[in-house]
Scaffold this motif. Structure first.
Motif, PDB file in Angstrom:
ATOM      1  N   ARG A 124       0.838  -1.197   0.000  1.00 59.94           N
ATOM      2  CA  ARG A 124       0.000   0.000   0.000  1.00 59.94           C
ATOM      3  C   ARG A 124       0.874   1.248   0.000  1.00 59.94           C
ATOM      4  N   VAL A 125       0.403   2.240  -0.721  1.00 63.99           N
ATOM      5  CA  VAL A 125       1.181   3.458  -0.913  1.00 63.99           C
ATOM      6  C   VAL A 125       1.393   4.204   0.404  1.00 63.99           C
ATOM      7  N   ASN A 126       0.459   4.093   1.347  1.00 59.05           N
ATOM      8  CA  ASN A 126       0.616   4.832   2.601  1.00 59.05           C
ATOM      9  C   ASN A 126       1.781   4.332   3.447  1.00 59.05           C
ATOM     10  N   GLY A 127       2.391   3.206   3.059  1.00 57.02           N
ATOM     11  CA  GLY A 127       3.578   2.720   3.743  1.00 57.02           C
ATOM     12  C   GLY A 127       4.870   3.059   3.028  1.00 57.02           C
ATOM     13  N   PHE A 128       4.766   3.841   1.963  1.00 60.28           N
ATOM     14  CA  PHE A 128       5.950   4.189   1.178  1.00 60.28           C
ATOM     15  C   PHE A 128       6.711   5.355   1.814  1.00 60.28           C
ATOM     16  N   SER A 129       8.030   5.337   1.665  1.00 63.57           N
ATOM     17  CA  SER A 129       8.848   6.490   2.014  1.00 63.57           C
ATOM     18  C   SER A 129       8.633   7.572   0.954  1.00 63.57           C
ATOM     19  N   LEU A 130       9.139   8.784   1.229  1.00 61.24           N
ATOM     20  CA  LEU A 130       9.016   9.860   0.245  1.00 61.24           C
ATOM     21  C   LEU A 130       9.720   9.485  -1.054  1.00 61.24           C
ATOM     22  N   GLY A 131      10.892   8.869  -0.943  1.00 62.76           N
ATOM     23  CA  GLY A 131      11.612   8.473  -2.145  1.00 62.76           C
ATOM     24  C   GLY A 131      10.847   7.464  -2.975  1.00 62.76           C
ATOM     25  N   MET A 132      10.208   6.485  -2.317  1.00 61.38           N
ATOM     26  CA  MET A 132       9.403   5.503  -3.043  1.00 61.38           C
ATOM     27  C   MET A 132       8.195   6.168  -3.689  1.00 61.38           C
ATOM     28  N   THR A 133       7.611   7.134  -2.982  1.00 66.38           N
ATOM     29  CA  THR A 133       6.469   7.845  -3.539  1.00 66.38           C
ATOM     30  C   THR A 133       6.875   8.638  -4.774  1.00 66.38           C
ATOM     31  N   GLN A 134       8.073   9.235  -4.729  1.00 69.73           N
ATOM     32  CA  GLN A 134       8.587   9.940  -5.904  1.00 69.73           C
ATOM     33  C   GLN A 134       8.734   8.980  -7.080  1.00 69.73           C
ATOM     34  N   ARG A 135       9.264   7.806  -6.826  1.00 69.13           N
ATOM     35  CA  ARG A 135       9.428   6.817  -7.889  1.00 69.13           C
ATOM     36  C   ARG A 135       8.076   6.403  -8.469  1.00 69.13           C
ATOM     37  N   LEU A 136       7.067   6.269  -7.607  1.00 67.18           N
ATOM     38  CA  LEU A 136       5.738   5.915  -8.096  1.00 67.18           C
ATOM     39  C   LEU A 136       5.173   7.029  -8.975  1.00 67.18           C
ATOM     40  N   GLY A 137       5.390   8.287  -8.578  1.00 62.30           N
ATOM     41  CA  GLY A 137       4.941   9.403  -9.404  1.00 62.30           C
ATOM     42  C   GLY A 137       5.613   9.414 -10.765  1.00 62.30           C
ATOM     43  N   ILE A 138       6.892   9.078 -10.787  1.00 61.97           N
ATOM     44  CA  ILE A 138       7.613   9.004 -12.066  1.00 61.97           C
ATOM     45  C   ILE A 138       7.089   7.844 -12.905  1.00 61.97           C
ATOM     46  N   ALA A 139       6.766   6.715 -12.259  1.00 61.46           N
ATOM     47  CA  ALA A 139       6.179   5.582 -12.977  1.00 61.46           C
ATOM     48  C   ALA A 139       4.869   5.985 -13.637  1.00 61.46           C
ATOM     49  N   ALA A 140       4.037   6.751 -12.912  1.00 62.94           N
ATOM     50  CA  ALA A 140       2.772   7.207 -13.479  1.00 62.94           C
ATOM     51  C   ALA A 140       3.004   8.111 -14.686  1.00 62.94           C
ATOM     52  N   ALA A 141       4.029   8.955 -14.614  1.00 61.99           N
ATOM     53  CA  ALA A 141       4.345   9.844 -15.735  1.00 61.99           C
ATOM     54  C   ALA A 141       4.787   9.058 -16.961  1.00 61.99           C
ATOM     55  N   LEU A 142       5.457   7.936 -16.744  1.00 68.24           N
ATOM     56  CA  LEU A 142       5.970   7.120 -17.853  1.00 68.24           C
ATOM     57  C   LEU A 142       4.938   6.142 -18.413  1.00 68.24           C
ATOM     58  N   LEU A 143       3.811   6.016 -17.745  1.00 68.22           N
ATOM     59  CA  LEU A 143       2.870   4.926 -18.019  1.00 68.22           C
ATOM     60  C   LEU A 143       2.435   4.854 -19.478  1.00 68.22           C
ATOM     61  N   GLY A 144       2.113   5.987 -20.073  1.00 67.55           N
ATOM     62  CA  GLY A 144       1.633   5.980 -21.452  1.00 67.55           C
ATOM     63  C   GLY A 144       2.734   6.083 -22.489  1.00 67.55           C
TER      64      GLY A 144
END
Length: 234
Positions: A124-144
């Motif tokens: 779950r995202v609420n257990g992510f560190s700030l760095g992991m959350t940043q990586r998830l945001g970058i993953a979302a940007a790359l998705l398409g």
């Protein structure tokens, strides 16, 4: 390509963005620099149609963001890393985004691996560190797999290894011919990553130049930034 033409945004008596005009071209990392409060985030919100300009326009590939069909295929953005629902897993957050833009589920697995979150995909995202959350945001940007990317302060929360990783990722994406537009106030990191710089202060354009041209004879991007903004470089 991103075209900003006489872009202005006022909130009451406050002018956040003041007659900005510049172009972000493909094939290089363009850094968007300025002190906190300079208008960088507002400009990115205007590009993405999250705010309406008072005057002027922001175009992506010749269109306003709201005119783009299935926008994740054209534009990837990370403005606020902690935008994911904390109760969802990283995988299901990206899957929801993918389904909204008819992106195959296999792409979710691919981008999670690209950003180093494969092993955390079901957490779950609420257990992510700030760095992991940043990586998830970058993953979302790359998705398409978009040709245009906008990233607001992408190094925030990343450890040294993560900073090196995002530096190489942005350069690789630009080398593929994409438009990569990255806001930052970290001068030293910018000098190692970007080829071109857009500098603003109090919403106004201060410089539109290559890293070498802006640094000038002193060879110091920090000193050049200080001269332009009258602030303290980071």
């Amino acid at each position: 390509m991103i075209d900003i033409r006489h872009l202005t945004k006022r909130y009451g008596r406050t002018t956040a963005v003041d007659d900005l005009t510049f172009t972000v071209t493909p094939g290089q990392v363009t850094a968007f620099l300025g002190p906190n409060g300079a208008g960088k985030s507002t400009t990115m919100r205007l590009i993405l149609g999250l705010d309406r300009p008072t005057s002027g326009e922001a175009l992506i590939g010749g269109k306003r963001y709201e005119q783009i069909r299935r926008p994740l295929h054209s534009v990837g953005a990370m403005l606020e890393a902690r935008s994911a629902h904390g109760g969802r897993s990283a995988y299901h957050h990206l899957l929801w985004l993918a389904q909204s833009n008819r992106i195959p589920a296999a792409r979710v697995t691919h981008v999670l691996a690209t950003v180093g979150l494969h092993d955390a995909a079901r957490r779950r995202v609420n257990g992510f560190s700030l760095g992991m959350t940043q990586r998830l945001g970058i993953a979302a940007a790359l998705l398409g797999d978009p040709p245009v990317l906008l990233l607001d302060e992408p190094v925030n929360g990343l450890d040294p290894e993560g900073i090196v990783w995002i530096r190489h990722l942005m350069r690789d994406l630009a080398a593929e011919g994409r438009t990569v537009f990255v806001s930052s106030h970290f001068m030293a990191e910018t000098a190692l990553t970007a080829q071109h710089l857009i500098v603003i202060g109090r919403g106004r354009l201060l410089a539109d130049a290559t890293v070498d041209d802006l640094a000038g004879a002193s060879g110091s991007l920090e000193e050049a930034f200080l001269r332009l903004t009258g602030g303290t470089p980071r």
